[in-house]
Design a protein around this motif. Sequence first.
Motif, PDB file in Angstrom:
ATOM      1  N   ALA A   1     -13.197   2.600  -6.518  1.00  0.00           N
ATOM      2  CA  ALA A   1     -13.375   2.330  -5.086  1.00  0.00           C
ATOM      3  C   ALA A   1     -12.526   1.125  -4.703  1.00  0.00           C
ATOM      4  O   ALA A   1     -13.011   0.119  -4.181  1.00  0.00           O
ATOM      5  CB  ALA A   1     -14.848   2.088  -4.760  1.00  0.00           C
ATOM      6  N   ASN A   2     -11.219   1.226  -4.983  1.00  0.00           N
ATOM      7  CA  ASN A   2     -10.277   0.150  -4.693  1.00  0.00           C
ATOM      8  C   ASN A   2     -10.039   0.013  -3.192  1.00  0.00           C
ATOM      9  O   ASN A   2     -10.338   0.932  -2.420  1.00  0.00           O
ATOM     10  CB  ASN A   2      -8.946   0.420  -5.392  1.00  0.00           C
ATOM     11  N   PRO A   3      -9.427  -1.110  -2.750  1.00  0.00           N
ATOM     12  CA  PRO A   3      -9.081  -1.266  -1.329  1.00  0.00           C
ATOM     13  C   PRO A   3      -8.127  -0.181  -0.841  1.00  0.00           C
ATOM     14  O   PRO A   3      -8.231   0.299   0.283  1.00  0.00           O
ATOM     15  CB  PRO A   3      -8.433  -2.646  -1.266  1.00  0.00           C
ATOM     16  N   SER A   4      -7.170   0.192  -1.696  1.00  0.00           N
ATOM     17  CA  SER A   4      -6.192   1.224  -1.353  1.00  0.00           C
ATOM     18  C   SER A   4      -5.514   1.661  -2.647  1.00  0.00           C
ATOM     19  O   SER A   4      -5.797   1.126  -3.722  1.00  0.00           O
ATOM     20  CB  SER A   4      -5.163   0.695  -0.346  1.00  0.00           C
TER      21      SER A   4
ATOM     22  N   GLY B   1       0.850   3.452  -1.592  1.00  0.00           N
ATOM     23  CA  GLY B   1       1.128   3.793  -0.195  1.00  0.00           C
ATOM     24  C   GLY B   1       0.379   5.017   0.265  1.00  0.00           C
ATOM     25  O   GLY B   1       0.752   5.629   1.278  1.00  0.00           O
ATOM     26  N   GLY B   2      -0.682   5.412  -0.466  1.00  0.00           N
ATOM     27  CA  GLY B   2      -1.454   6.580  -0.079  1.00  0.00           C
ATOM     28  C   GLY B   2      -0.787   7.869  -0.515  1.00  0.00           C
ATOM     29  O   GLY B   2       0.156   7.857  -1.327  1.00  0.00           O
ATOM     30  N   PRO B   3      -1.226   9.016   0.005  1.00  0.00           N
ATOM     31  CA  PRO B   3      -0.683  10.312  -0.431  1.00  0.00           C
ATOM     32  C   PRO B   3       0.830  10.435  -0.292  1.00  0.00           C
ATOM     33  O   PRO B   3       1.474  11.114  -1.087  1.00  0.00           O
ATOM     34  CB  PRO B   3      -1.394  11.314   0.489  1.00  0.00           C
ATOM     35  N   GLY B   4       1.419   9.761   0.690  1.00  0.00           N
ATOM     36  CA  GLY B   4       2.867   9.842   0.856  1.00  0.00           C
ATOM     37  C   GLY B   4       3.642   9.034  -0.167  1.00  0.00           C
ATOM     38  O   GLY B   4       4.820   9.310  -0.420  1.00  0.00           O
ATOM     39  N   GLN B   5       3.013   8.020  -0.745  1.00  0.00           N
ATOM     40  CA  GLN B   5       3.653   7.165  -1.744  1.00  0.00           C
ATOM     41  C   GLN B   5       2.591   6.745  -2.754  1.00  0.00           C
ATOM     42  O   GLN B   5       2.121   5.614  -2.769  1.00  0.00           O
ATOM     43  CB  GLN B   5       4.274   5.929  -1.079  1.00  0.00           C
ATOM     44  N   PRO B   6       2.170   7.679  -3.623  1.00  0.00           N
ATOM     45  CA  PRO B   6       1.056   7.395  -4.539  1.00  0.00           C
ATOM     46  C   PRO B   6       1.331   6.182  -5.426  1.00  0.00           C
ATOM     47  O   PRO B   6       2.472   5.881  -5.779  1.00  0.00           O
ATOM     48  CB  PRO B   6       0.966   8.673  -5.381  1.00  0.00           C
ATOM     49  N   GLY B   7       0.279   5.513  -5.808  1.00  0.00           N
ATOM     50  CA  GLY B   7       0.375   4.363  -6.701  1.00  0.00           C
ATOM     51  C   GLY B   7      -0.973   3.686  -6.796  1.00  0.00           C
ATOM     52  O   GLY B   7      -1.961   4.144  -6.218  1.00  0.00           O
TER      53      GLY B   7
ATOM     54  N   ASP C   1      10.461   9.533  -9.567  1.00  0.00           N
ATOM     55  CA  ASP C   1      10.107  10.517  -8.548  1.00  0.00           C
ATOM     56  C   ASP C   1       8.592  10.650  -8.364  1.00  0.00           C
ATOM     57  O   ASP C   1       7.820  10.501  -9.315  1.00  0.00           O
ATOM     58  CB  ASP C   1      10.694  11.884  -8.896  1.00  0.00           C
ATOM     59  N   ILE C   2       8.186  10.999  -7.164  1.00  0.00           N
ATOM     60  CA  ILE C   2       6.763  11.154  -6.868  1.00  0.00           C
ATOM     61  C   ILE C   2       6.183  12.374  -7.563  1.00  0.00           C
ATOM     62  O   ILE C   2       5.106  12.313  -8.156  1.00  0.00           O
ATOM     63  CB  ILE C   2       6.529  11.245  -5.345  1.00  0.00           C
ATOM     64  N   GLU C   3       6.887  13.494  -7.501  1.00  0.00           N
ATOM     65  CA  GLU C   3       6.332  14.755  -7.998  1.00  0.00           C
ATOM     66  C   GLU C   3       6.907  15.213  -9.343  1.00  0.00           C
ATOM     67  O   GLU C   3       6.616  16.319  -9.788  1.00  0.00           O
ATOM     68  CB  GLU C   3       6.560  15.868  -6.963  1.00  0.00           C
ATOM     69  N   ASP C   4       7.731  14.406  -9.979  1.00  0.00           N
ATOM     70  CA  ASP C   4       8.344  14.794 -11.247  1.00  0.00           C
ATOM     71  C   ASP C   4       8.139  13.676 -12.265  1.00  0.00           C
ATOM     72  O   ASP C   4       8.599  12.553 -12.045  1.00  0.00           O
ATOM     73  CB  ASP C   4       9.835  15.059 -11.043  1.00  0.00           C
ATOM     74  N   PRO C   5       7.426  13.963 -13.374  1.00  0.00           N
ATOM     75  CA  PRO C   5       6.824  15.247 -13.739  1.00  0.00           C
ATOM     76  C   PRO C   5       5.636  15.606 -12.848  1.00  0.00           C
ATOM     77  O   PRO C   5       4.994  14.705 -12.285  1.00  0.00           O
ATOM     78  CB  PRO C   5       6.398  15.043 -15.195  1.00  0.00           C
ATOM     79  N   PRO C   6       5.333  16.885 -12.734  1.00  0.00           N
ATOM     80  CA  PRO C   6       4.345  17.340 -11.755  1.00  0.00           C
ATOM     81  C   PRO C   6       2.920  16.864 -12.004  1.00  0.00           C
ATOM     82  O   PRO C   6       2.089  16.921 -11.099  1.00  0.00           O
ATOM     83  CB  PRO C   6       4.445  18.873 -11.842  1.00  0.00           C
ATOM     84  N   TRP C   7       2.624  16.391 -13.216  1.00  0.00           N
ATOM     85  CA  TRP C   7       1.265  15.929 -13.495  1.00  0.00           C
ATOM     86  C   TRP C   7       0.944  14.580 -12.847  1.00  0.00           C
ATOM     87  O   TRP C   7      -0.237  14.184 -12.762  1.00  0.00           O
ATOM     88  CB  TRP C   7       1.011  15.835 -14.993  1.00  0.00           C
ATOM     89  N   LYS C   8       1.948  13.853 -12.358  1.00  0.00           N
ATOM     90  CA  LYS C   8       1.718  12.491 -11.873  1.00  0.00           C
ATOM     91  C   LYS C   8       0.708  12.431 -10.730  1.00  0.00           C
ATOM     92  O   LYS C   8      -0.233  11.638 -10.747  1.00  0.00           O
ATOM     93  CB  LYS C   8       3.049  11.856 -11.439  1.00  0.00           C
ATOM     94  N   ARG C   9       0.906  13.275  -9.729  1.00  0.00           N
ATOM     95  CA  ARG C   9      -0.007  13.227  -8.584  1.00  0.00           C
ATOM     96  C   ARG C   9      -1.434  13.631  -8.997  1.00  0.00           C
ATOM     97  O   ARG C   9      -2.415  13.064  -8.509  1.00  0.00           O
ATOM     98  CB  ARG C   9       0.494  14.115  -7.450  1.00  0.00           C
ATOM     99  N   ALA C  10      -1.545  14.617  -9.884  1.00  0.00           N
ATOM    100  CA  ALA C  10      -2.879  15.070 -10.323  1.00  0.00           C
ATOM    101  C   ALA C  10      -3.616  13.948 -11.054  1.00  0.00           C
ATOM    102  O   ALA C  10      -4.817  13.728 -10.835  1.00  0.00           O
ATOM    103  CB  ALA C  10      -2.743  16.301 -11.215  1.00  0.00           C
TER     104      ALA C  10
END
Length: 532
Positions: free
Chosen positions: A334-337, A340-346, A315-324
């Motif tokens: 300063a990577n190229p990307s 998938g950006g904020p909608g699909q972090p990685g 899951d993207i938001e579980d556990p909640p610390w992942k996005r942080a």
Amino acid sequence: MKRRVLRTAWRAHLVMVLLAAAGVAGAAAQYKRNHQNQIKNLVAGKADAAIAFCDGFLEKHPDDLESHFILALAYTQKTDLAKAMAHVEQAVAGGLDLGRFIAGPRDLVAPLTGSDAFKVFAKRHPTPLLHGPMVGHVTDSSARVWVRTAEEAEVEVLVQPAKQKAFKGMPFKARTTAADDYTAVVEMAHLAPATPYRYTVSVDGKRVPIEASVFRTFPKAGSPARFDLVFGGGAGFTPKYERMWNTLAGRKPLAMLWLGDNVYIDAPKMPRMQRYCYYRRQSRPEFRRFVAATANYSIYDDHDFGTNDCIPGPDIEDPPWKRAVWNIFRQNWANPSYGGGPGQPGCWYTFSIGDVDIFMLDCRYYRTLKSKPPTMLGPVGKAWLKAALKASKGTFKILASSVPWAYGAKPGSKDPWQGYKEERAEIFSFLAANRIGGVILISADRHRSDLWKIERPDGYALYEFESSRLTNIHTHGIMKGCIYGYNKTCCFGLLGFDTTKQDPEVTYRIGTIDGKIVHTFTLKKSQLTHSR
């Protein structure tokens, strides 16, 4: 006399208790953990434990500047700003950059940096640029430069061909913000391929002196070329091994691939710890010189993203610390990307140097054992990889994983690809089904450098180059089954490409922290081609 002996014994006992609480056990084996444990103590309100540890450590290592840094923070928590300033002055006199105290973590140093005594001292040691410049994503016509400033500021980079004598560089600007931890990425455009460029950095209109200010743009996209890049992982903070960055700079590589365990954090729920670990590395003068002249690309692994061998789930938001954690990671590169950006972090992405395509894989964010079969990349990351490989026209294609591909690299463990055999087989079968040639595997994680050959029933043999002891003290043993392994000193991987030859080739070299090449292996494109 008896009472005096008892008091002395009691004090000694108290110090031992405090040192144990501070995490002194095993200190000699893992320097990188010593002061991380004290950050944990400070966050938990245990300033006395941090002071006891650092006092004890300084008795054995009187020149240890990191202990003075922690002591300044600890006395700040105890509102003893006079003692805090004494340790600031000792640290700076010993060579620690004053920017360490400004960067913080800022909430831990705010009472100190806001004091009159610190402000007066800081005027004698101006540090408008705390970290950087670091060259990030480069192409044949553009480049990125990352910086962190002391306050929100406008940053201007002037760039021009290095051979041009009079400096009249093209200006490119960005603004650092508190929301991004006072960082910014300056985008430079309209550059020429395969050209050395000199650049300067100004903060709010004032030129900042930097030591290494020349980088090279990449060869023309899609064209044959000769170039070197370096790669590795396992870069735990170890002062006596920070000279590794001087060694790498001496090789003058076109790019550096950071394959995970880049700083070691192991505290996904503690943003202050994450920032502290980045700051202490980014402040090292050896590191700053290296990254100011070399294109840097990074992915994370378990010790940077979560904890040892972590399986964070799908899951993207579980556990909640992942996005942080992901956000802090983005603020420091300063990577190229980033996936998938904020909608699909990685942290997956691809980039090219000449006619060599590099695929950087995210092996942590979506890792799960609950799916059938288990997945390391997650469905989105895997779909991206397949599509990118199918579209690639590169002579060589590098698949960069943070964990080893070869089953023998870490026997009995399910953390590397041997724990995800079905997914690995799916990727390898995809290469065969689509007749994708020129694939090279690279990885990190194991604290040594390896060369592996992976036979396949439905395609050419794949070769894996593994290296992950850039600055680590801890070492992993040499494994049976590898073609070659090295673990005697800190080491790195060096890839030399020459695609101008009739049969293009890549040469893998294993280099030591002292710059000695201990192994060389050359692989030709004809060896990485599907038979008709």
